[in-house]
Scaffold this motif. Structure first.
Motif, short mmCIF file in Angstrom:
data_model
loop_
_atom_site.label_atom_id
_atom_site.label_comp_id
_atom_site.label_asym_id
_atom_site.label_seq_id
_atom_site.Cartn_x
_atom_site.Cartn_y
_atom_site.Cartn_z
N TYR A 134 0.81 -1.22 0.00
CA TYR A 134 0.00 0.00 0.00
C TYR A 134 0.85 1.27 0.00
O TYR A 134 0.33 2.37 0.17
N GLN A 160 4.26 -1.09 -5.02
CA GLN A 160 3.28 -0.08 -4.60
C GLN A 160 3.92 1.08 -3.84
O GLN A 160 3.20 1.88 -3.24
N ILE A 284 -2.29 3.13 -1.69
CA ILE A 284 -3.65 2.74 -1.29
C ILE A 284 -3.90 3.24 0.12
O ILE A 284 -3.02 3.16 0.98
N GLY A 286 -6.08 2.13 2.93
CA GLY A 286 -6.93 1.01 3.31
C GLY A 286 -7.44 1.14 4.73
O GLY A 286 -6.65 1.17 5.68
N HIS A 309 -8.37 -4.79 -1.24
CA HIS A 309 -7.01 -5.28 -1.46
C HIS A 309 -6.56 -6.15 -0.26
O HIS A 309 -5.97 -5.63 0.67
N SER A 342 -10.54 -0.16 0.48
CA SER A 342 -9.73 0.95 -0.03
C SER A 342 -10.64 2.06 -0.53
O SER A 342 -11.59 1.81 -1.27
#
Length: 365
Positions: A134, A160, A284, A286, A309, A342
């Motif tokens: 993330y 990521q 991301i 999350g 995710h 997310s």
């Protein structure tokens, strides 16, 4: 109000001239594989990652697979990977013939828990693959110490986390090598598939490059049974146009994340945890909620795009049934898969859009 989970349009509008110029440069030159654009991007990205070498490849999965292959990971070996990650991490291991050995994450950070790694090490273990999931760095000091103590390779999965830092040092600069993805949705995304390997080991760099070019060290001379995985000139040119802007993209993502962290106060929601050592780039954002399905429906009905995710952990995926795992074997990964949601995070989100997301989440009950 309609807010997509992700939108490329604001950044593409900002960089429109640079991207069009990149295309024209390549098209006018009429050279599309292994040229000056690839060379220029590799040089710039190696500097960005504080490594001596960068090898452009076809995608993020290939970056990991070719690195493992160059490290001579093979059938009969084991590689430690997080139980909570995108499947490409495990597939890269599988493609070498080796076995992925899953280690549970710290549920607060979503990343591999270093305190659990040594319990998974056997005489077949050859490498550890920390994934900076993330966009947040793993706790690298203990991971590197474990690797040194057991004489293991470390391959960072940075797919990521372009520009994320650990104790002030950029990720991708810790292990023997690191693999990056430039899938369009990444913080540094191409306009198609692309990836790269970075390392400071010249021998390893040369081997990765050869393996991605049919095993060839020079034309029609093949020293390995290689693959075809090269960064093409168009994608290299697009990435070169975007790389100088990555810092601004990451700053904006951090600003959005800070607004979320400060504004979301619904007791039903578990917000991301950022350790003192980490400087995330928030690929991301999350959150977790025990009533995820209800929350997702509530937000979607309000016009807010979401994603998960990842909804099925790797050990329960059909393709890994041969490993013999059952539900309950990795409860932390399963808990994340059942509760993570997310929410929108992309360059160009307006303050009004950010506040709308915050307000709607806080209204969920």
């Amino acid at each position: 109000m309609k807010i997509p989970f992700v939108s490329f349009k604001p950044l593409e509008k900002k960089l429109d001239k640079g991207l069009r110029d990149a295309f024209e440069r390549v098209y006018t030159r009429s050279w599309y594989i292994e040229g000056t654009e690839d060379e220029a991007f590799e040089k710039a990205f190696s500097v960005f990652c504080d490594r001596k070498f960068c090898i452009g490849v076809g995608n993020g999965l290939d970056a990991l697979f070719l690195s493992l292959k160059a490290l001579d990971i093979k059938e009969g070996d084991e590689v430690i990977v997080p139980s909570n990650t995108y499947i490409a991490t495990a597939l890269a291991v599988t493609y070498t013939g080796a076995k992925p050995v899953f280690v549970e994450p710290d549920i607060r950070t979503f990343n591999i828990d270093p305190t659990r790694i040594e319990l998974a090490i056997t005489d077949k273990t050859k490498a550890i693959m920390p994934v900076h999931l993330y966009g947040q760095a793993c706790d690298m000091d203990p991971i590197m110490e474990i690797a040194r103590r057991h004489n293991l390779y470390v391959l960072e999965d940075c797919a990521q986390a372009h520009g994320a830092k650990y104790k002030g040092k950029v990720i991708g600069s810790f292990g023997d090598a690191a693999g990056f993805s430039f899938y369009p949705g990444k913080n540094l995304g191409a306009l198609g598939d692309a990836g790269a390997v970075v390392t400071s080991n010249e021998e390893l760099a040369n081997k990765v490059r050869a393996l991605g070019n049919y095993g060839s060290d020079y034309k029609y001379h093949h020293i390995y049974q290689g693959n075809n995985s090269r960064l093409d000139e168009l994608q290299a040119a697009f990435l070169s146009a975007k790389l100088p802007f990555l810092g601004k993209v990451n700053v904006e993502r951090r600003n959005i994340a800070q607004k979320y962290l400060e504004g979301i106060n619904n007791p039903e929601i578990v917000l991301p945890f950022v350790p003192d050592y980490a400087e995330p780039v928030w690929h991301i954002f999350g959150i977790r909620c025990d009533r995820r399905a209800e929350l997702e429906a509530f937000l979607n009905e309000a016009g807010i795009g979401t994603n998960k995710h990842y909804p099925i952990p790797i050990h329960l995926q059909e393709c890994y049934r041969n490993l013999g795992f059952m539900k309950g074997d990795y409860p932390i990964a399963e808990k994340i898969s059942e509760t993570e949601l997310s929410i929108p995070m992309y360059y160009g989100m307006t303050n009004e859009e950010i506040q709308y997301v915050i307000d709607r989440i806080n209204r969920f009950e």
